[in-house]
Write a protein that holds these residues in place. Sequence first.
Motif, mmCIF file in Angstrom:
data_model
loop_
_atom_site.group_PDB
_atom_site.id
_atom_site.type_symbol
_atom_site.label_atom_id
_atom_site.label_comp_id
_atom_site.label_asym_id
_atom_site.label_seq_id
_atom_site.Cartn_x
_atom_site.Cartn_y
_atom_site.Cartn_z
ATOM 1 N N LEU A 119 38.911 79.277 9.175
ATOM 2 C CA LEU A 119 37.793 80.078 9.690
ATOM 3 C C LEU A 119 37.378 79.533 11.062
ATOM 4 C CD1 LEU A 119 35.844 82.308 8.821
ATOM 5 C CD2 LEU A 119 34.572 80.630 7.479
ATOM 6 N N PHE A 120 37.178 80.444 12.002
ATOM 7 C CA PHE A 120 36.758 80.050 13.348
ATOM 8 C C PHE A 120 35.433 80.718 13.675
ATOM 9 C CE2 PHE A 120 40.843 78.315 14.504
ATOM 10 C CZ PHE A 120 41.784 79.109 13.871
ATOM 11 N N TYR A 121 34.485 79.905 14.107
ATOM 12 C CA TYR A 121 33.238 80.466 14.651
ATOM 13 C C TYR A 121 33.283 80.187 16.140
ATOM 14 C CZ TYR A 121 31.530 80.268 9.846
ATOM 15 O OH TYR A 121 31.374 80.436 8.495
ATOM 16 N N PHE A 122 33.007 81.169 16.945
ATOM 17 C CA PHE A 122 32.997 80.833 18.367
ATOM 18 C C PHE A 122 31.780 81.391 19.081
ATOM 19 C CE2 PHE A 122 35.405 84.746 19.232
ATOM 20 C CZ PHE A 122 36.177 84.852 18.089
ATOM 21 N N VAL A 123 31.291 80.567 20.001
ATOM 22 C CA VAL A 123 30.070 80.839 20.751
ATOM 23 C C VAL A 123 30.459 80.808 22.224
ATOM 24 C CG1 VAL A 123 27.715 80.048 21.151
ATOM 25 C CG2 VAL A 123 28.828 79.520 18.988
ATOM 26 N N THR A 165 36.739 75.580 10.444
ATOM 27 C CA THR A 165 36.715 74.973 9.106
ATOM 28 C C THR A 165 37.943 75.512 8.366
ATOM 29 O OG1 THR A 165 35.507 76.765 7.999
ATOM 30 C CG2 THR A 165 34.186 75.120 9.137
ATOM 31 N N LYS A 171 25.273 85.904 19.285
ATOM 32 C CA LYS A 171 26.017 85.041 20.201
ATOM 33 C C LYS A 171 27.190 84.354 19.504
ATOM 34 C CE LYS A 171 23.336 85.442 23.843
ATOM 35 N NZ LYS A 171 23.821 86.082 25.070
ATOM 36 N N ILE A 172 27.297 84.541 18.204
ATOM 37 C CA ILE A 172 28.368 83.824 17.513
ATOM 38 C C ILE A 172 29.338 84.834 16.904
ATOM 39 C CG2 ILE A 172 27.054 83.627 15.314
ATOM 40 C CD1 ILE A 172 28.274 80.752 15.151
ATOM 41 N N LYS A 173 30.623 84.601 17.102
ATOM 42 C CA LYS A 173 31.641 85.493 16.563
ATOM 43 C C LYS A 173 32.464 84.734 15.539
ATOM 44 C CE LYS A 173 30.680 88.960 19.268
ATOM 45 N NZ LYS A 173 29.372 89.323 18.700
ATOM 46 N N LYS A 174 33.236 85.494 14.753
ATOM 47 C CA LYS A 174 33.992 84.844 13.681
ATOM 48 C C LYS A 174 35.411 85.392 13.665
ATOM 49 C CE LYS A 174 32.738 85.227 9.102
ATOM 50 N NZ LYS A 174 31.796 85.029 7.979
ATOM 51 N N ASP A 175 36.391 84.554 13.364
ATOM 52 C CA ASP A 175 37.775 84.992 13.242
ATOM 53 C C ASP A 175 38.398 84.147 12.134
ATOM 54 O OD1 ASP A 175 40.223 86.097 13.653
ATOM 55 O OD2 ASP A 175 40.533 85.263 15.669
ATOM 56 N N TYR A 176 39.522 84.573 11.602
ATOM 57 C CA TYR A 176 40.107 83.758 10.539
ATOM 58 C C TYR A 176 41.629 83.932 10.492
ATOM 59 C CZ TYR A 176 40.570 88.076 7.862
ATOM 60 O OH TYR A 176 40.912 89.330 7.450
ATOM 61 N N VAL A 216 31.811 75.579 2.948
ATOM 62 C CA VAL A 216 31.143 76.206 4.100
ATOM 63 C C VAL A 216 30.211 77.320 3.628
ATOM 64 C CG1 VAL A 216 31.499 77.435 6.298
ATOM 65 C CG2 VAL A 216 33.210 75.773 5.514
ATOM 66 N N ILE A 253 34.062 76.283 16.402
ATOM 67 C CA ILE A 253 33.959 75.445 15.210
ATOM 68 C C ILE A 253 35.020 75.972 14.253
ATOM 69 C CG2 ILE A 253 32.480 74.812 13.260
ATOM 70 C CD1 ILE A 253 30.156 75.748 15.300
ATOM 71 N N GLN A 258 33.446 79.777 2.367
ATOM 72 C CA GLN A 258 34.702 79.028 2.226
ATOM 73 C C GLN A 258 34.434 77.766 1.422
ATOM 74 O OE1 GLN A 258 36.675 76.857 5.613
ATOM 75 N NE2 GLN A 258 38.058 78.615 5.570
#
Lengths: 86, 86
Positions: free
Chosen positions: A60-64, A6, B69-74, B32, A4, B29
């Motif tokens: 911003l990236f959320y990844f599952v 944003t 289970k969820i990761k974040k990057d930016y 968000v 995801i 954000q």
Amino acid sequence: MYIICTYDVAEKRCVKVMKVLRKYMFHVQNSVFEGELTPSKFNELKVKLDKIINPDDAILFYFVYENKKIKKDYLGKAPKSSNIII
Amino acid sequence: MYIICTYDVAEKRCVKVMKVLRKYMFHVQNSVFEGELTPSKFNELKVKLDKIINPDDAILFYFVYENKKIKKDYLGKAPKSSNIII
């Protein structure tokens, strides 16, 4: 992996960011994209976006890793159908 | 469950929506929010938001039952720290 994305980007760079994102992911809401990408495609996307934005912009990236683990709900207007998750 | 909320709401309703979301989640954000909510708190939040928005507004919720289970990057500006996920 399911991603995801944003973003909060200055108006003059918005169109460029959207054009790149559209090649990789599905546009579901004003500044929100979703999509299934391999790690290498995700890195490729990040390199392209990094060339466009400047330090004041924010993406911003959320990844599952297992897209069955993420659910989606909404209020008001239905998101443009990506129906990939649910 | 861990929730990511994005919204695309008419300017005149934005402040109200943000005020409600701030009581439940963390503002990371522009449009968000993120946060850990119980199902009953999530429903309480949705009822409040539903009273504010109109059918043209769009609020999207992604929820993950196991926040590991969820990761974040930016890219660009770092998101306001919620560091709850990572």
